[in-house]
Motif scaffolding. Structure first.
Motif, PDB file in Angstrom:
ATOM      1  N   ARG A  60       1.104  -1.144   0.561  1.00  0.00           N
ATOM      2  CA  ARG A  60      -0.255   0.113  -0.155  1.00  0.00           C
ATOM      3  C   ARG A  60       1.268   1.247  -0.465  1.00  0.00           C
ATOM      4  NH1 ARG A  60      -3.824  -0.880   4.506  1.00  0.00           N
ATOM      5  NH2 ARG A  60      -5.987   1.067   3.474  1.00  0.00           N
ATOM      6  N   ARG A  61       0.785   2.396  -0.578  1.00  0.00           N
ATOM      7  CA  ARG A  61       1.223   3.245  -0.893  1.00  0.00           C
ATOM      8  C   ARG A  61       1.429   4.008   0.551  1.00  0.00           C
ATOM      9  NH1 ARG A  61      -2.752   7.422  -4.876  1.00  0.00           N
ATOM     10  NH2 ARG A  61      -4.462   6.163  -4.133  1.00  0.00           N
ATOM     11  N   ILE A  62       2.214   4.835   0.967  1.00  0.00           N
ATOM     12  CA  ILE A  62       1.918   5.154   1.988  1.00  0.00           C
ATOM     13  C   ILE A  62       3.625   6.951   1.961  1.00  0.00           C
ATOM     14  CG2 ILE A  62       2.185   3.720   3.730  1.00  0.00           C
ATOM     15  CD1 ILE A  62       4.436   3.997   4.488  1.00  0.00           C
ATOM     16  N   ASN A  63       3.625   7.819   2.837  1.00  0.00           N
ATOM     17  CA  ASN A  63       4.599   8.464   2.755  1.00  0.00           C
ATOM     18  C   ASN A  63       5.632   8.241   3.903  1.00  0.00           C
ATOM     19  OD1 ASN A  63       1.863  10.676   3.265  1.00  0.00           O
ATOM     20  ND2 ASN A  63       3.543  11.103   1.263  1.00  0.00           N
ATOM     21  N   GLN A 123     -10.482   2.154  -6.958  1.00  0.00           N
ATOM     22  CA  GLN A 123     -11.290   2.679  -6.841  1.00  0.00           C
ATOM     23  C   GLN A 123     -11.408   3.774  -7.784  1.00  0.00           C
ATOM     24  OE1 GLN A 123     -13.527   2.266  -4.616  1.00  0.00           O
ATOM     25  NE2 GLN A 123     -11.655   1.386  -3.077  1.00  0.00           N
ATOM     26  N   SER A 135      -3.754  12.862  -6.299  1.00  0.00           N
ATOM     27  CA  SER A 135      -3.300  14.519  -5.703  1.00  0.00           C
ATOM     28  C   SER A 135      -2.013  14.204  -4.415  1.00  0.00           C
ATOM     29  CB  SER A 135      -4.796  15.099  -5.199  1.00  0.00           C
ATOM     30  OG  SER A 135      -5.109  14.429  -4.202  1.00  0.00           O
ATOM     31  N   GLY A 136      -2.326  13.459  -3.858  1.00  0.00           N
ATOM     32  CA  GLY A 136      -0.613  13.444  -3.130  1.00  0.00           C
ATOM     33  C   GLY A 136       0.339  13.724  -3.373  1.00  0.00           C
TER      34      GLY A 136
ATOM     35  N   GLY B  29      -1.295   6.408  13.921  1.00  0.00           N
ATOM     36  CA  GLY B  29      -0.059   6.368  11.463  1.00  0.00           C
ATOM     37  C   GLY B  29       1.067   7.516  12.011  1.00  0.00           C
ATOM     38  N   ARG B  73      -7.358   1.889   8.880  1.00  0.00           N
ATOM     39  CA  ARG B  73      -7.220   2.824   8.708  1.00  0.00           C
ATOM     40  C   ARG B  73      -8.198   4.303   8.394  1.00  0.00           C
ATOM     41  NH1 ARG B  73      -1.838   3.015  10.519  1.00  0.00           N
ATOM     42  NH2 ARG B  73      -1.854   0.951  11.164  1.00  0.00           N
ATOM     43  N   ALA B  75      -8.176   5.364   5.037  1.00  0.00           N
ATOM     44  CA  ALA B  75      -8.546   4.658   4.021  1.00  0.00           C
ATOM     45  C   ALA B  75      -9.253   3.376   4.766  1.00  0.00           C
ATOM     46  CB  ALA B  75      -7.705   4.275   2.801  1.00  0.00           C
ATOM     47  N   ASP B  76      -9.472   2.427   5.042  1.00  0.00           N
ATOM     48  CA  ASP B  76      -9.540   0.327   4.942  1.00  0.00           C
ATOM     49  C   ASP B  76     -11.314   1.277   5.695  1.00  0.00           C
ATOM     50  OD1 ASP B  76      -7.613  -0.428   4.016  1.00  0.00           O
ATOM     51  OD2 ASP B  76      -7.054  -1.243   6.399  1.00  0.00           O
ATOM     52  N   TYR B  79     -13.348   2.961   3.007  1.00  0.00           N
ATOM     53  CA  TYR B  79     -13.788   2.092   1.943  1.00  0.00           C
ATOM     54  C   TYR B  79     -14.468   0.424   2.104  1.00  0.00           C
ATOM     55  CZ  TYR B  79     -11.114   4.404  -1.301  1.00  0.00           C
ATOM     56  OH  TYR B  79     -10.184   6.207  -2.239  1.00  0.00           O
ATOM     57  N   ARG B  84     -19.769   2.612   3.305  1.00  0.00           N
ATOM     58  CA  ARG B  84     -20.125   2.943   2.243  1.00  0.00           C
ATOM     59  C   ARG B  84     -21.918   2.662   2.832  1.00  0.00           C
ATOM     60  NH1 ARG B  84     -16.920   1.735  -3.146  1.00  0.00           N
ATOM     61  NH2 ARG B  84     -15.654   4.462  -3.186  1.00  0.00           N
ATOM     62  N   LEU B  95     -12.981  10.609   3.153  1.00  0.00           N
ATOM     63  CA  LEU B  95     -11.904  10.499   1.749  1.00  0.00           C
ATOM     64  C   LEU B  95     -11.805  12.083   0.582  1.00  0.00           C
ATOM     65  CD1 LEU B  95     -14.317   8.197  -0.666  1.00  0.00           C
ATOM     66  CD2 LEU B  95     -11.101   8.508   0.195  1.00  0.00           C
ATOM     67  N   SER B  99      -4.737  13.129   1.764  1.00  0.00           N
ATOM     68  CA  SER B  99      -4.289  12.124   0.587  1.00  0.00           C
ATOM     69  C   SER B  99      -4.201  10.334   0.555  1.00  0.00           C
ATOM     70  CB  SER B  99      -2.742  12.335   0.148  1.00  0.00           C
ATOM     71  OG  SER B  99      -1.520  12.206   1.169  1.00  0.00           O
ATOM     72  N   PRO B 100      -4.283   9.990  -0.484  1.00  0.00           N
ATOM     73  CA  PRO B 100      -4.327   8.750  -0.367  1.00  0.00           C
ATOM     74  C   PRO B 100      -3.865   8.240   0.450  1.00  0.00           C
ATOM     75  CG  PRO B 100      -4.417   9.695  -2.649  1.00  0.00           C
ATOM     76  CD  PRO B 100      -4.358  10.740  -2.003  1.00  0.00           C
ATOM     77  N   GLN B 101      -2.091   7.850  -0.050  1.00  0.00           N
ATOM     78  CA  GLN B 101      -0.739   8.364   1.204  1.00  0.00           C
ATOM     79  C   GLN B 101      -1.310   8.052   2.609  1.00  0.00           C
ATOM     80  OE1 GLN B 101      -0.275   9.715  -1.697  1.00  0.00           O
ATOM     81  NE2 GLN B 101       1.432   9.547  -2.597  1.00  0.00           N
ATOM     82  N   LEU B 102      -1.545   9.548   3.106  1.00  0.00           N
ATOM     83  CA  LEU B 102      -1.817   9.387   4.171  1.00  0.00           C
ATOM     84  C   LEU B 102      -2.687   8.993   4.592  1.00  0.00           C
ATOM     85  CD1 LEU B 102      -1.329  13.525   4.167  1.00  0.00           C
ATOM     86  CD2 LEU B 102      -0.123  12.063   5.802  1.00  0.00           C
ATOM     87  N   ARG B 103      -4.121   8.608   3.974  1.00  0.00           N
ATOM     88  CA  ARG B 103      -5.096   8.221   4.639  1.00  0.00           C
ATOM     89  C   ARG B 103      -4.847   6.822   5.102  1.00  0.00           C
ATOM     90  NH1 ARG B 103      -8.126  11.666   0.442  1.00  0.00           N
ATOM     91  NH2 ARG B 103      -8.304   9.958  -0.691  1.00  0.00           N
ATOM     92  N   ASN B 104      -3.701   5.809   4.426  1.00  0.00           N
ATOM     93  CA  ASN B 104      -3.511   4.770   4.400  1.00  0.00           C
ATOM     94  C   ASN B 104      -3.180   4.458   5.163  1.00  0.00           C
ATOM     95  OD1 ASN B 104      -4.275   3.622   1.933  1.00  0.00           O
ATOM     96  ND2 ASN B 104      -3.083   3.628   0.530  1.00  0.00           N
ATOM     97  N   MET B 105      -2.251   5.266   5.742  1.00  0.00           N
ATOM     98  CA  MET B 105      -1.909   5.436   7.233  1.00  0.00           C
ATOM     99  C   MET B 105      -2.862   6.206   8.255  1.00  0.00           C
ATOM    100  SD  MET B 105       1.164   4.026   6.734  1.00  0.00           S
ATOM    101  CE  MET B 105       3.090   3.523   8.067  1.00  0.00           C
ATOM    102  N   PRO B 335     -21.596   9.279 -12.503  1.00  0.00           N
ATOM    103  CA  PRO B 335     -20.107   9.251 -11.866  1.00  0.00           C
ATOM    104  C   PRO B 335     -20.705  11.191 -11.307  1.00  0.00           C
ATOM    105  CG  PRO B 335     -20.320   9.847 -13.692  1.00  0.00           C
ATOM    106  CD  PRO B 335     -21.827   9.652 -13.416  1.00  0.00           C
TER     107      PRO B 335
END
Ligand SMILES: Cc1cc2nc3c(=O)[nH]c(=O)nc-3n(C[C@H](O)[C@H](O)[C@H](O)COP(=O)(O)OP(=O)(O)OC[C@H]3O[C@@H](n4cnc5c(N)ncnc54)[C@H](O)[C@@H]3O)c2cc1C
Ligand code: SF4
Ligand code: FES
Ligand code: FES
Lengths: 159, 336
Positions: A60-63, A123, A135-136, B29, B73, B75-76, B79, B84, B95, B99-105, B335
């Motif tokens: 999974r992508r992270i910073n 997604q 956008s990150g 995180g 997390r 993101a988890d 989603y 949902r 959301l 950012s996606p990276q930050l939301r993953n942590m 959409p």
């Protein structure tokens, strides 16, 4: 507190098991660049704002700048150096070349790792989703239109 | 970074024992805490990494509602199929943040306790009552474009920056915590606090307490017509100037059975005025009623110069969010 205490850790980096001894304050980003010799991952802001340090942690992508190396003991990291299959580029790497999706290239490793994470997440359905979900990652050269095209191409999203 | 000890306890009890040490803090995180340690704003002498604790990351049904683990997390959470389906307002708010990276942590527990983004708070070269009690508040006469218009005190006008918490406030969440001497539950309205004379204290969580999970009551009646409007300086990846979590339960004839409205970016805590929601009850869902509710929510608002625009902006954003929420059902599947 012993400020110089070393913590033994093991990480699987790009498919290879590696052992390190690190101080508690070492970030994953600094470990990759300065101790593992993997300088593909870039340090931009060091504060989670630019995405230059994006890597895949357990897929999974992270910073990498906002996590400590000790926290990732036992985990698996994939950096830009680990995406290609030998001499065969990862489809995203090839697409970035084909679409001219970089100028100076500084943000590119993070962009590509982020895109790899985006593809795995599944997604994004439209080009607008791709833009939002990339956008990150900030590109000071402004290569965004080509980056979005490259990612959409690999995901077979109509532009 | 200032040096700190590091521990990885295997369970909650071991974590609570480790947190009893003076200057020890939990890290989840790390996306806010490490940022603040790098800037020298927070200087814990020890970090207690709670990530290895089993069971704190689960998301599962809980009676008629949902239980969100503190370590799940962002993101988890956003989603997750149950989120949902039953709490789409929460998914939308999450959301819209980071950012996606930050939301993953970023974790659910950490998101609640992220600290203000006031620029003076982050800059250790300036005074700030939140960082250094009694040193002053340069924001009141300075850079306050991002800061609060409601619930401020002479000591501090900071905002709580979270998006997720705005939806949790609207959805009547409860925060569950553990301490060495037992557990307790905190209604979301009481979790964050206003600055008053102690702006250094962000929440009612006590030192040494650990958030274990958050629960949400059944809110399916709000799952059809909802909207999270986030107004920010750029379209994506920025903190809110003003945000609105709105949800409506409408009768077949279009009158409001129940409404929920919470605001972000305007106060030290997510802002909700239940009286304004009651103003809507039983009335046709339309602009007149929405404007009256917005007026009521912003009653007592005051700007500090650069953020004066937020008062009309917040009113407009409320009307917009409610208007969009009415139509959400029709937009479903399209959409966006
Ligand atoms: C560039 C950037 C942009 C961002 N944009 C947004 C945005 O637009 N909207 C938004 O909402 N957020 C945004 N964020 C903030 C982000 O959402 C938070 O940093 C994140 O949610 C914090 O979670 P964490 O798990 O990383 O917390 P950590 O950094 O690990 O911890 C934060 C605080 O919570 C405490 N803590 C953590 N877990 C627990 C627990 N279980 N019990 C007790 N205490 C605990 C820690 O001790 C610490 O004080 C942004 C962050 C960055 C870096
Ligand atoms: S608004 Fe609060 S956080 Fe900002 S400078 Fe004033 S006291 Fe500090
Ligand atoms: S270096 Fe990590 S996000 Fe900029
Ligand atoms: S290509 Fe130069 S920063 Fe993106």
């Amino acid at each position: 507190m012993d400020a110089y205490r070393q913590y033994p850790i093991r990480l699987r980096i790009n498919g290879e098991d590696r052992a390190f001894a690190v101080e508690s304050t070492v970030t994953l980003l600094d470990l990759l660049r300065e101790r593992a010799g993997l300088t593909g991952t870039k340090k931009g802001c060091d504060h989670g704002q630019c995405g230059a340090c994006t890597v895949l942690l357990d897929g999974r992508r992270i910073n990498a700048c906002l996590t400590l190396a000790v926290m990732q003991n036992g985990h698996e990291v994939t950096t830009i150096e680990g995406l290609a299959d030998g001499d065969t580029l990862h489809p995203l790497q090839q697409a970035f070349i084909d679409h001219d999706a970089f100028q100076c290239g500084y943000c590119t490793p993070g962009q590509i790792c982020s895109a790899a994470g985006l593809v795995a997440e599944g997604q994004a359905k439209t080009v607008d989703d791709v833009r939002e979900l990339m956008s990150g990652n900030v590109c000071r050269c402004g290569a965004y239109p080509q980056i979005a095209q490259a990612v959409c191409d690999v995901m077979e999203i109509e532009k | 970074m200032n040096p700190f000890d590091f521990q990885q306890p295997a369970d909650v009890d071991a974590a609570l024992a480790a947190l009893a040490a003076p200057g020890a803090r939990p890290i989840a995180g790390g996306t806010n805490l490490l940022d603040l340690i790098k800037e020298g704003v927070m200087k814990p002498s020890g970090l207690v990494d709670i990530n290895p604790i089993a069971g704190l990351a689960a998301i599962a049904e809980d009676g008629t509602g949902l239980r969100l683990g503190a370590l799940a997390r962002n993101a988890d959470t956003a989603y997750h199929p149950l989120v949902r389906e039953r709490y789409p307002l929460l998914a939308a708010a999450i959301l819209a943040g980071a950012s996606p990276q930050l939301r993953n942590m970023a974790t659910n527990g950490g998101n609640l306790l992220q600290r203000t983004r006031c620029v003076y708070f982050y800059d250790v070269g300036t005074p700030c009552n939140k960082r250094g009690p009694g040193t002053g508040c340069p924001a009141k006469a300075g850079l306050n474009r991002q800061l609060a218009i409601l619930g401020t005190s002479p000591q501090c006008i900071a905002t709580h920056p979270s998006d997720m918490c705005v939806a949790l406030r609207a959805l009547d969440a409860t925060v569950h915590v553990r301490a060495a001497n037992g557990e307790r539950s905190i209604p979301f309205a009481d979790f964050h606090r206003l600055p008053g004379d102690t702006p250094d204290v962000d929440s009612t969580l006590q030192p040494g307490e650990l958030i274990t999970h958050i629960t949400l009551p059944d809110a399916r009646r709000f799952a059809q017509r909802f909207e999270y409007v986030k107004v920010r300086d750029r379209l994506s990846y920025a903190f809110a100037l003003v945000s609105v979590a709105a949800a409506l339960d409408l009768a077949a004839d279009g009158t409001v059975r129940a409404a929920r409205i919470a605001l972000g970016g305007v106060a030290h805590k997510p802002w909700r005025v239940e009286e304004a929601e009651e103003l809507l009850t039983g009335r046709p869902a339309g602009e007149t009623a929405f404007e009256q509710a917005a007026e009521r929510i912003l009653r007592g608002a005051r700007g500090y110069g650069q953020n004066d625009f937020k008062i009309p902006l917040a009113k407009n954003a409320i009307v917009q969010a409610l208007t969009n929420a009415v139509q959400k059902n029709e937009l479903r599947g399209a959409p966006r």
